[in-house]
Scaffold this active site. Structure first.
Site, mmCIF file in Angstrom:
data_model
loop_
_atom_site.group_PDB
_atom_site.id
_atom_site.type_symbol
_atom_site.label_atom_id
_atom_site.label_comp_id
_atom_site.label_asym_id
_atom_site.label_seq_id
_atom_site.Cartn_x
_atom_site.Cartn_y
_atom_site.Cartn_z
ATOM 1 N N ASP A 28 -6.519 35.262 -163.067
ATOM 2 C CA ASP A 28 -7.839 35.054 -162.450
ATOM 3 C C ASP A 28 -7.976 33.607 -161.956
ATOM 4 O OD1 ASP A 28 -7.585 34.621 -165.146
ATOM 5 O OD2 ASP A 28 -9.529 35.414 -165.715
ATOM 6 N N LYS A 62 -1.579 37.393 -167.673
ATOM 7 C CA LYS A 62 -2.839 37.406 -168.432
ATOM 8 C C LYS A 62 -2.437 37.496 -169.911
ATOM 9 C CE LYS A 62 -7.428 37.825 -168.340
ATOM 10 N NZ LYS A 62 -8.371 36.894 -167.707
ATOM 11 N N ASP A 120 0.724 42.768 -156.511
ATOM 12 C CA ASP A 120 0.139 43.636 -155.489
ATOM 13 C C ASP A 120 -1.192 43.052 -155.005
ATOM 14 O OD1 ASP A 120 -0.381 45.760 -153.863
ATOM 15 O OD2 ASP A 120 -0.809 47.187 -155.462
#
Ligand code: NAD
Length: 364
Positions: A225, A192, A249
């Protein structure tokens, strides 16, 4: 054929029964092991007063390889997670989680075959946290507010997210090496970086440099995302995903859901001098001792272990046997049935019997 010295941590909860089922299948492959069985978790706690007695680490340091059942993290006793401690003590910096659809499982789609390589030692999971209202937290809040020229709400808690060049370099290099060894063509860095320029941005910049050193494998990157959406819509465009700890994760569980759940999700924690193979799922304590849960995630972790030990033929035979049992749909545990109370579901040890029978007839 050489014998392999391997540490076995049966763990607690459902760990011992799924490890036992897996050991029987491994035996049927013909590969010979010298198991060094070590207690860790609740049993060790009762016997030695600690869930991670020193001989456990000594054994894994000696053998370099461990097969591990899940271990319960006691809540509110002050003991840190044995699973996290093992990864930190042995510096198992890369967590490999294949997401592979076996026909007959409750897959989102049947063409899934990608691998998540998750950084396992840093990021927001480094365990550096400051509790809201404590003097240390207040001090840090004041300091950061001044340095960053931004006001942080004074009633905040803080978790620190360190991401280093060295930590990123080694895990991305691992992803390229893994891709090369396993005939994969593409590494995708997940991040990100548009928002967290100095942590995720550093990870991405480092990944790009590592990619330049590895021109034989393709490289691209995706914002996390978007990555999640892409994996649902166009998973076949991806191959090896290399992720910082937190995204790895979360995407691992997304992946487990895509292939029918935790009962089929294997994993390998790998460092420079040791490797620990374990399922993604936990100790499922409510099912302990009932011969009910699915042993296939540990069995598939053992397949990864066989590949790590370069027992390729045995790994192929074991994986094919598991795939065939899934495809036939008879000897499957409750979690693989459309209706979880389906009376045709079998128990843990019956799954092992079915896989062993396939190995014996040379399933391909
Ligand atoms: P869990 O994975 O143990 O169980 C959640 C649920 O998933 C179970 O109730 C069960 O319905 C299902 N499930 C899990 N494994 C299954 C299997 N093999 N077959 C069929 N169904 C299965 O997660 P949890 O309840 O959050 O954690 C229990 C304990 O395990 C906690 O103490 C946690 O800290 C620990 N844990 C350990 C590890 C590890 O050893 N690496 C990983 C995760 C959680």
């Amino acid at each position: 054929m050489a014998r392999h010295a391997v540490t076995l941590l049966p763990g607690d909860g459902v760990g011992p029964e799924i490890c036992d089922a897996t050991l029987r299948v491994l035996e049927a492959t013909g590969v010979e092991f010298d198991w060094d069985v070590q207690p860790a978790g609740e049993g060790a706690m009762q016997e030695f007063g600690t869930p991670l007695p020193p001989p456990v680490l000594e054994s894994i340091r000696r053998t370099g390889v461990a097969l591990k059942g899940p271990i319960t993290t006691p809540v509110g006793t002050g003991f840190r997670s044995v699973n996290v401690a093992l990864r930190q003590e042995l510096d198992l910096y890369a967590l490999v989680r294949p997401v592979k659809a076996y026909r007959g499982a409750r897959n989102l789609r049947d063409d899934l075959d990608f691998v998540i390589v998750r950084e396992n030692t840093e990021d927001i999971y480094a365990g550096i946290e400051f509790e809201q209202g404590t003097p240390d937290c207040d001090r840090l809040l004041a300091e950061i507010s001044e340095l960053a020229h931004k006001k942080i709400r004074p009633d905040s808690g803080l978790s620190i997210k360190p991401i280093s060049i060295s930590g990123s370099d080694r895990v991305v290099q691992f992803a390229f090496d893994y891709a090369r060894r396993n005939g994969r063509r593409l590494v995708t860095a997940v991040h990100k970086a548009n928002i967290m320029k100095h942590t995720d941005g550093l990870f991405l910049a480092t990944a790009r440099k590592v990619a330049e050193r590895n021109p034989d494998i393709q490289f691209n990157d995706r914002i996390v995302d978007n990555m999640c959406m892409q994996l649902v819509l166009r998973p076949y465009e991806y191959d090896v995903l290399c992720c910082p700890n937190l995204y790895g994760d979360i995407i691992s569980d997304l992946g487990a859901g895509m292939i029918g759940g935790l009962g089929l999700a294997p994993g390998a924690n790998i460092g420079a001098s040791a490797a620990v193979f374990e399922a993604t799922h936990g100790s499922a304590p409510k099912y302990a001792g009932q011969n009910r849960v699915n042993p296939m995630a540990v069995m598939l972790s053992a397949v990864l272990m066989l590949r790590h030990l370069e027992e390729t033929e045995a790994a192929d035979a074991m994986e094919s046997a598991i795939a065939l049992v899934i495809k036939e749909g008879k000897a499957l545990t409750y979690d693989m049935k459309a209706d979880r109370s389906d009376p045709t579901a079998v128990g843990t040890s019956q799954v092992a019997d079915a896989v062993i029978a396939k190995i014996r007839v040379g399933a391909r």
